[in-house]
Design a protein around this motif. Structure first.
Motif, short mmCIF file in Angstrom:
data_model
loop_
_atom_site.label_atom_id
_atom_site.label_comp_id
_atom_site.label_asym_id
_atom_site.label_seq_id
_atom_site.Cartn_x
_atom_site.Cartn_y
_atom_site.Cartn_z
N LYS A 76 50.65 15.25 28.91
CA LYS A 76 50.61 14.50 30.18
C LYS A 76 49.18 13.91 30.60
CE LYS A 76 53.12 17.55 32.49
NZ LYS A 76 54.01 18.06 33.59
N THR B 246 54.52 10.55 28.12
CA THR B 246 55.58 10.23 29.13
C THR B 246 56.94 10.83 28.66
OG1 THR B 246 56.21 8.25 28.13
CG2 THR B 246 54.61 8.04 29.96
N ASN C 50 54.72 14.36 36.36
CA ASN C 50 53.47 15.05 36.74
C ASN C 50 53.95 16.33 37.78
OD1 ASN C 50 51.49 13.88 35.38
ND2 ASN C 50 51.57 11.90 36.77
#
Length: 145
Positions: free
Chosen positions: A94, A99, A143
């Motif tokens: 990440k 993604t 995230n």
């Protein structure tokens, strides 16, 4: 006039040509988000410096984390070592812009492990090997895991 063809075993130059050929085609259809394969390969060791697990993975052209192998030595399983390795490689991926994560496993390996860690089954090959199945997984990386 008809063409004649031969099929031969590959050498390193042939392999490079094949990889370059498919990469050229793929990138003509979808531009790369990353220039190269970024290996993410880590080992985990115990207090005696013995290798007890590891992960071989990497990030490709379109920012996908591809997990090739995740292994934990017998006797160290079910102690969250695999989860620690998986979370670590996902975190690094990440940070590098990945993604999505993808992998495959067999039903006798780690099917439940990946489901427990947020992976979704995207496909299966039934009866491979005989009496078992090969399972393909993916997981969106964001995230806020």
């Amino acid at each position: 006039m008809t063409d004649t063809f031969t099929i031969e075993s590959c050498n390193k130059d042939n392999i490079q040509k094949i990889v370059a050929g498919i990469n050229e085609y793929n990138l003509s259809k979808v531009p790369a988000l990353s220039d190269v394969w970024t290996p993410l390969e880590y080992v985990i060791k115990n207090q005696d410096n013995e290798e007890i697990g590891g992960v071989l993975a990497g990030i490709g052209y379109w920012n996908g984390l591809e997990i090739k192998i995740l292994w934990v030595k017998q006797g160290y399983r079910n102690k969250r070592i695999g989860t620690s390795l998986l979370k670590y490689v996902e975190k690094i991926a990440k940070e590098k812009g990945a993604t999505i994560a993808m992998l495959d496993t067999f039903d006798f390996q780690a099917e439940e492990f990946y489901i427990k860690n947020g992976y979704t089954v995207t496909g299966e090959i039934i009866d491979f090997p005989k009496g078992h199945k090969r399972i393909y997984f993916s997981k969106k990386l964001n995230n806020y895991d």
